[in-house]
Design an enzyme around this catalytic site. Structure first.
Site, PDB file in Angstrom:
ATOM      1  N   ASP A  50      -1.648 -11.260   2.128  1.00 58.12           N
ATOM      2  CA  ASP A  50      -2.831 -10.587   1.597  1.00 58.12           C
ATOM      3  C   ASP A  50      -3.789 -11.582   0.938  1.00 58.12           C
ATOM      4  O   ASP A  50      -3.365 -12.495   0.232  1.00 58.12           O
ATOM      5  CB  ASP A  50      -2.373  -9.543   0.573  1.00 58.12           C
ATOM      6  CG  ASP A  50      -3.503  -8.706   0.013  1.00 58.12           C
ATOM      7  OD1 ASP A  50      -4.012  -7.851   0.747  1.00 58.12           O
ATOM      8  OD2 ASP A  50      -3.870  -8.921  -1.160  1.00 58.12           O
ATOM      9  N   GLU A  60      -4.625 -12.130   6.271  1.00 59.81           N
ATOM     10  CA  GLU A  60      -5.691 -11.199   5.935  1.00 59.81           C
ATOM     11  C   GLU A  60      -6.793 -12.010   5.251  1.00 59.81           C
ATOM     12  O   GLU A  60      -6.698 -12.339   4.072  1.00 59.81           O
ATOM     13  CB  GLU A  60      -5.207 -10.089   5.003  1.00 59.81           C
ATOM     14  CG  GLU A  60      -6.237  -8.979   4.866  1.00 59.81           C
ATOM     15  CD  GLU A  60      -6.639  -8.646   3.429  1.00 59.81           C
ATOM     16  OE1 GLU A  60      -7.376  -7.664   3.247  1.00 59.81           O
ATOM     17  OE2 GLU A  60      -6.229  -9.361   2.508  1.00 59.81           O
ATOM     18  N   HIS A 111      -5.665   0.740   5.926  1.00 57.06           N
ATOM     19  CA  HIS A 111      -5.484   1.408   4.637  1.00 57.06           C
ATOM     20  C   HIS A 111      -6.674   1.213   3.702  1.00 57.06           C
ATOM     21  O   HIS A 111      -6.775   1.902   2.687  1.00 57.06           O
ATOM     22  CB  HIS A 111      -4.226   0.877   3.959  1.00 57.06           C
ATOM     23  CG  HIS A 111      -4.309  -0.586   3.642  1.00 57.06           C
ATOM     24  ND1 HIS A 111      -4.225  -1.549   4.615  1.00 57.06           N
ATOM     25  CD2 HIS A 111      -4.497  -1.253   2.472  1.00 57.06           C
ATOM     26  CE1 HIS A 111      -4.333  -2.741   4.070  1.00 57.06           C
ATOM     27  NE2 HIS A 111      -4.515  -2.595   2.770  1.00 57.06           N
TER      28      HIS A 111
END
Length: 539
Positions: free
Chosen positions: A197, A239, A302
């Site tokens: 992330d 990401e 998400h």
């Protein structure tokens, strides 16, 4: 390089299936739904954060990196679900949120306790909030600064996201080693890799925007060395919401895969404008990537539908077209699910998936999009796209036997769980579920999509997005996608190499007339898409 052929599926454990009846999804419930994932045909599940967390950011605020949140079960429950998925041939990657922790993590509790605490330097502190002024604020709707004042020690701490998520200090060698050791912990459990992330933000330097810094790349190389030396079949997925050219350094010797964020909004532009211009434009700006790496492509996930990688004019147009209600907007994006964005039109949903599955890269599906789940824009932040999975038309959509669930199930007129659910669609051969299951099955039989070369073709018609996939010793495939709501005709002039071949749509097994002259014309239905395999006669 299994990831080149894989279909990924993003799954929120909390939202997927409740196995113990407390209103929250858990690993017991996930273990009970493995057969469903196998039936759909996915190859790898990406698990959103399931670690202990105060849930101020749905688990992306971690308070313990080496455990499972009690709401979701135990480490033993996690291992049982992992083994069950592996037994069905489904790999598992997990979210690794290394940039920041929760402010309730014991490390930060100590760090803010006093200026001479041993953990003080595990986070980024400053006597002033004037440092790193060139770093952008990401959550523009709720924050005006990346610094928050802490009254206990009368200093400011740094955070690229919510103030409840203080950034770790990667200039501290203890922090760097702790993250590597945490990777080993989960890899030893048997996972198949990490979706890492927020990778561009690990280090901070004055006079920069604190993104994509040399020091960040150097540390990511250490992470890759650990994985490839000790766990060579495992992968790292980046990401990094950046322009394609800025992602190349991440793919050279750091990550196996990276999300192609700028592609996603342009697919929505194309189907709304009935034009291939913006899609082709971003493809032309996408440089080649190393042969061992792969793009990861998606339609929704998400988070909000991010509009960071578009121009100001394009962002305003996307908001006008796809977010007419101000509540649909969030930060620089749109907090809607796929089906509501496309007005629940199965033609457009299937068209975008057919393009997604055929473009260079590995596709990723977001849980519930395979049945056309809706959203709830009245819920806080991005919770509206993180509601319980809709399994059937019973209480709580079959998600849980509890009286109440962590978020309410969707029960509006258009997307109520009473009509949009897995059981209903499994029983209907004409459903969205079966159509996407078929697209996935066909793609899995065609390695050309995961590994082949790519070339945009001129279809003589702006409404048609046409491209070619080629792979050595394999019949080429020409993809024709009608982005408009009217029937269109493609006129292909770049088919001289295929004279005498017999095109066949591998999605429907429908043969088309042989290529005997140029231009080669093909008619497409509104929002239709063909995957034409060009077989030589007699092959």
């Amino acid at each position: 390089m299994w990831y080149k052929d894989a279909i990924f599926y993003e799954l929120n454990v909390r939202a997927f299936a409740d196995g113990n009846g407390d209103g929250h999804g858990d690993f017991i419930g996930l273990s009970q739904k493995v057969d469903y994932l196998a039936e759909l045909g996915v190859d790898c599940v990406w698990l959103m954060p399931f670690y202990p967390s105060p849930l101020r950011d749905d688990g992306y605020d971690i308070s313990d990196y080496r455990n499972v949140a009690p709401l979701y079960g135990t480490l033993e429950d996690f291992k049982h679900a992992l083994d069950a998925l592996h037994a069905r041939g489904i790999r598992v990657i997990i979210d690794f949120v290394i940039n920041h922790t929760s402010d309730q993590h014991p490390w930060f509790v100590e760090s803010r306790a006093s200026k001479d605490n041993p953990k003080r330097d595990w986070y980024v502190w400053s006597p002033t909030d004037f440092r790193y002024k060139e770093a952008r604020v990401i959550f523009v709707d709720s924050l005006s600064s990346n610094w928050t004042y802490d009254t206990t020690t009368e200093a400011y701490y740094w955070h690229r996201f919510y103030s409840e998520q203080p950034d770790l200090n990667f200039d501290n060698p203890e922090v760097r080693q702790e993250m590597l050791d945490t990777m080993r912990f989960w890899l030893d459990m048997g996972i198949d890799g990490f979706r890492v992330d927020a990778v561009p933000y690990l280090f901070e330097r004055e006079g920069t925007n604190c993104e994509n810094l040399r020091e960040t790349h150097e540390y990511l190389k250490e992470m890759r060395t650990l994985v490839k030396v000790e766990y060579p079949d495992c992968i790292l997925l980046a990401e990094a919401n950046q322009w394609p050219e800025d992602l190349i350094p991440y793919l050279e010797d750091e990550f196996d895969m990276a999300f192609h964020f700028p592609m996603m909004p342009r697919l929505f532009m194309g189907v709304r404008q009935g034009s291939n211009r913006e899609i082709i434009n971003i493809l032309e700006k996408t440089p080649p990537i190393p042969p061992h790496t792969q793009w990861c492509l998606f339609l929704r996930n998400h988070d909000e539908l991010t509009l960071e990688m578009v121009t100001h004019e394009q962002r305003e147009w996307m908001w006008q077209e796809y977010a007419p209600d101000p509540k649909m907007k969030l930060n620089l994006g749109i907090r809607r699910r796929l089906a509501p964005l496309l007005e629940n039109d199965p033609r457009r949903i299937l068209l975008l998936h057919a393009i997604l599955f055929a473009l260079p890269g590995s596709p990723i599906l977001y849980y519930g999009d395979e049945i056309g789940m809706g959203d709830n824009i009245d819920l806080f932040d991005r919770n509206g796209v993180r509601t319980p999975m809709q399994w059937d038309d019973s209480l709580n959509a079959g998600f849980s036997t509890a009286e109440t669930t962590y978020l309410p199930v969707i029960d509006d007129d258009g997307f109520s769980y009473r009509k949009v659910n897995v059981a209903t669609q499994q029983g209907n051969p004409d459903s969205l579920f079966h159509a996407l299951k078929h697209q996935i099955a066909v793609r899995k039989q065609a390695p050309i999509f995961g590994r082949g070369q790519f070339r945009v073709l001129d279809a003589g018609n702006e409404a048609i997005f046409a491209f070619e996939r080629r792979l050595e010793d394999t019949a080429p495939v020409v993809v024709l996608a009608n982005l408009s709501d009217h029937a269109q005709t493609a006129m292909l002039r770049e088919v001289n190499d295929y004279q005498g071949s017999q095109p066949k749509d591998i999605l429907t097994d429908t043969p088309y007339h042989p290529i005997n002259e140029t231009p080669y014309t093909v008619a497409l239905q509104p929002y239709g898409c063909l995957w034409l395999r060009l077989e030589q006669k007699g092959s």
